[in-house]
Design an enzyme around this catalytic site. Structure first.
Site, short mmCIF file in Angstrom:
data_model
loop_
_atom_site.label_atom_id
_atom_site.label_comp_id
_atom_site.label_asym_id
_atom_site.label_seq_id
_atom_site.Cartn_x
_atom_site.Cartn_y
_atom_site.Cartn_z
N LYS A 50 144.79 44.91 89.10
CA LYS A 50 144.48 46.19 89.74
C LYS A 50 145.24 47.32 89.04
O LYS A 50 144.70 48.40 88.82
CB LYS A 50 144.84 46.13 91.24
CG LYS A 50 143.88 45.25 92.01
CD LYS A 50 144.35 44.93 93.42
CE LYS A 50 143.43 43.86 94.01
NZ LYS A 50 143.85 43.37 95.33
N GLN A 108 148.39 43.85 99.73
CA GLN A 108 147.90 42.61 99.12
C GLN A 108 148.11 41.44 100.09
O GLN A 108 149.21 41.24 100.59
CB GLN A 108 148.67 42.37 97.80
CG GLN A 108 148.18 41.19 97.01
CD GLN A 108 146.76 41.37 96.46
OE1 GLN A 108 146.40 42.44 95.97
NE2 GLN A 108 145.95 40.33 96.58
N ASP A 135 140.47 49.31 100.53
CA ASP A 135 140.02 47.91 100.58
C ASP A 135 138.97 47.71 101.66
O ASP A 135 138.31 46.68 101.70
CB ASP A 135 141.22 47.00 100.90
CG ASP A 135 141.62 46.14 99.71
OD1 ASP A 135 140.83 46.03 98.77
OD2 ASP A 135 142.73 45.58 99.74
#
Ligand code: NDP
Length: 280
Positions: A52, A96, A119
């Site tokens: 990322k 995460q 996300d």
């Protein structure tokens, strides 16, 4: 013989567009920025965070990492998220997963402002997706829809079967396909006669986490096969949830692993960061 869907190529195209948009935003004094939080030392997560970070660097998005130790208290994580919510220079916040067991990940996801939830895991964005409102869509299903569109694969009126019902892939995938007028069935570990259900599908999305789970005999001639699975074998090789060799003989289109869905997930993340920066 199936046509291979090249996720790497489309992801590259999307990243190039994102880069142009980032350059334009910078000319207007907006500097898109993603903050990523990782709690603990999960080695697979570290690889995902690095990927990322590279995607952000390549597109000109500022990237900030917070590596918190395993013993971080839930309140400390919540405080950090709240601080980032208030920080106008931050456009995207990503937590995460997995996080250590003592942390309630749903509370943490829901603390992220829905406006910075690139996300798409926050309950507000999930709700908006169900209602067909503009929102951040979970990057993997969003990327799969982009792949289907890129290859002009008809979704409307088709029978789609999603195998897996996780909050990050299976459930948002159902909503995305439904929004495109597919007739969708979602299978999971309690599904009876799974092979018979999958055999009815024009579009199969496999998100199970079990190598080679979907075999050629489960696939209808001409079906479109999307393999989300990423399974690392003992020899270090990555393979999907679909038996690629068997499936490619039956399918009309198929995504490879690696090089199919994976690169799209990261491309949609940087696209979502730009969307958030534009909204700001
Ligand atoms: P989860 O483990 O959260 O969910 C797996 C799903 O598969 C569950 O709904 C489970 O059912 C179902 N399942 C498990 N066994 C069976 C079975 N025997 N028959 C039918 N269904 C079954 O996984 P994720 O959704 O997070 O990920 C799935 C895969 O996709 C993994 O390999 C992951 O690494 C990969 N992935 C890839 C991404 C990418 O960018 N390419 C992004 C995210 C994930 P139940 O709910 O009943 O337990």
């Amino acid at each position: 013989m199936a046509k291979i869907i090249d996720g790497k190529a489309l992801a590259q195209k999307i990243r190039e567009n994102v880069k142009k948009e980032v350059d334009n935003l910078k000319l207007q004094g907006i500097n898109p920025k993603l903050s990523v939080i990782m709690v603990g030392n999960d080695s697979a997560s570290a690889v995902y965070v690095r990927n990322k970070s590279n995607a952000c660097k390549n597109t000109g998005i500022e990237f900030e990492e917070y590596f918190l130790p395993e013993e971080t208290k839930e309140e400390e994580l919540i405080e950090l998220i709240e601080k980032l919510n208030k920080d106008d220079s931050v456009h995207g916040i990503l937590l995460q997963s997995p996080v250590p067991k003592h942390i309630n990940i749903d509370r943490a996801f829901d603390t992220i402002s829905y406006k910075k939830d690139v996300d798409g895991f926050n309950a507000v964005n999930v709700g908006k997706l169900c209602l067909g409102k503009d929102c951040f869509i979970s990057c993997t299903p969003y990327g799969i829809i982009k792949l289907l569109e890129e290859y002009n694969i008809e979704i409307s009126g088709k029978r789609a079967v999603v195998i897996g019902r996780s909050n990050i892939v299976g459930k948002p995938m159902l909503q995305c396909l439904l929004a495109k007028d597919a007739t969708v069935t979602v299978c999971h570990s309690k599904t009876k006669n799974l092979a018979d259900v999958v055999k009815e599908a024009d579009i199969i999305v496999a998100a199970i986490g079990k190598p080679n789970f979907i075999t050629g005999d489960m696939i209808k001639e001409g079906a479109v096969v999307i393999d989300v699975g990423i399974n690392r074998m003992e020899d270090g090789k990555l393979i999907g949830d679909v038996n690629f060799e068997e499936a490619k003989e039956k399918a009309s289109y198929i995504t490879p692993v690696p090089g199919g869905v994976g690169p799209m997930t990261i491309a949609m993340l940087v696209e979502n960061v730009v969307k958030s920066a534009k909204n700001s």
